[in-house]
Write an enzyme that holds these catalytic residues in place. Structure first.
Site, mmCIF file in Angstrom:
data_model
loop_
_atom_site.group_PDB
_atom_site.id
_atom_site.type_symbol
_atom_site.label_atom_id
_atom_site.label_comp_id
_atom_site.label_asym_id
_atom_site.label_seq_id
_atom_site.Cartn_x
_atom_site.Cartn_y
_atom_site.Cartn_z
ATOM 1 C CB CYS A 68 30.983 51.374 39.852
ATOM 2 S SG CYS A 68 32.052 49.941 40.135
ATOM 3 C CG HIS A 107 31.934 50.608 44.079
ATOM 4 N ND1 HIS A 107 31.066 50.646 43.015
ATOM 5 C CD2 HIS A 107 31.734 51.769 44.757
ATOM 6 C CE1 HIS A 107 30.365 51.771 43.046
ATOM 7 N NE2 HIS A 107 30.760 52.470 44.100
ATOM 8 C CG ASP A 122 29.681 55.788 43.947
ATOM 9 O OD1 ASP A 122 29.489 55.562 42.731
ATOM 10 O OD2 ASP A 122 29.652 54.892 44.805
#
Length: 306
Positions: A68, A107, A122
């Site tokens: 990520c 994250h 995302d």
């Protein structure tokens, strides 16, 4: 760094100057269908950095994936270059062993404002928790996607992302009790606040995730990519192809173990990845026994309290 190279990488052929919702949805979906979520660098003896140019060269020019902190950092740059009103946020991933959200907000996600409405993008969570399109930032709304129904819930001080999926249908009997199979139909994924973050916020988190013995990413080598019908994943030595069957209320999992000699071929043919260094696959050393889970939970707690 050139947007054109990124668009070629994901197969986007639309207008580059439309900062609207249809364009955001399209490039988000193309990204997760083209660029794997993977942490293989850690298991090749390589270092992951928060240097945007390094990330661009790795993902765009070297046809790799990333985790990520790489994928969503790159995606945020793409959105800003295209003219989207974009803010970087941090989130805390739910830890099923601790049965709570991790204290480490490691994250990275992006918030986008379009026509007065906020969306969460995302492109790098991977496997069955991966959203294919941005989620509207509205509390309690069911937002169905291929993997299931996602919901963002405003808890006052934090927002929580949760998902309701389907039952797993395991094709291979020998994997019936595999710890890699998610059996919870409704699960929390992560929580976040709306406080803006800069890249510097994630530097120490990145270092910790790739060096800490309690980190998921040091315990597991992971590579996953979304497909038109589901996703495929290589976790440790186990390769899985997952087919979503919403009409039957199940996700079909076809799983097999891969030998070291097959590893390079699987990465090349299934994920279009060619590694420069030798991969040393890893699968979590903690067993599924209660003793193993308790030991891991204690280790994670001690590590996070340092």
């Amino acid at each position: 760094m050139h947007l054109g190279e990124y668009f070629q990488r994901i197969g986007f052929h639309g207008s580059h100057d439309k900062a609207d919702l249809p364009t955001l949805k399209l490039i988000h979906k193309l990204h997760v269908m083209s660029i794997p979520f993977e942490n293989l660098s850690i298991h090749c003896g390589e270092r992951v950095t928060m240097d945007l140019e390094v990330i661009f060269n790795k993902i765009v020019r070297s046809s790799r994936g990333g985790w990520c902190l790489e994928n969503n950092f790159l995606f945020g740059w793409v959105l800003r270059e295209m003219g989207f009103n974009t803010t970087t946020l941090s989130s805390r991933v739910f830890n099923s062993i601790l049965n709570d959200f991790s204290p480490l907000d490691s994250h990275l996600i992006n918030k986008i404002i379009i026509d007065g409405k906020a969306y969460i993008a995302d492109v790098s969570f991977g496997v069955s928790s991966q959203v294919r399109e941005p989620l509207e930032l509205i509390s309690g709304k069911d937002q169905p996607q291929a993997a299931g129904v996602f919901r963002l819930i405003d808890k006052g001080d934090i927002w929580v992302l949760e998902k309701t999926g389907r039952k797993p249908e395991i094709v291979n009997p020998e994997f019936a009790h595999s710890s890699l199979v998610n059996r919870k139909e409704t699960k929390r994924i992560y929580c976040f606040t709306l406080e803006p973050r800069g890249a510097e916020h994630f530097i120490d988190k990145s270092d910790r995730l790739q060096t800490d013995p309690a980190s998921l990413f040091t315990n597991k080598s992971i590579c996953s990519l979304q497909t038109p019908t589901g996703f495929k994943a290589l976790i440790g030595w186990t390769y899985s192809e997952v087919t979503y069957k919403p009409e039957e209320g199940v996700d079909a999992l076809d799983m097999r173990d891969v030998t070291d000699d097959e590893m390079e071929q699987v990465l090349r043919e299934q994920f279009n990845i060619k590694l420069q260094s030798k991969l040393k696959p890893a699968k979590c050393i903690w067993g599924s026994t209660s003793r193993g889970l308790v030991s891991m939970a204690l280790m994670i707690k001690r590590t996070l309290q340092r």
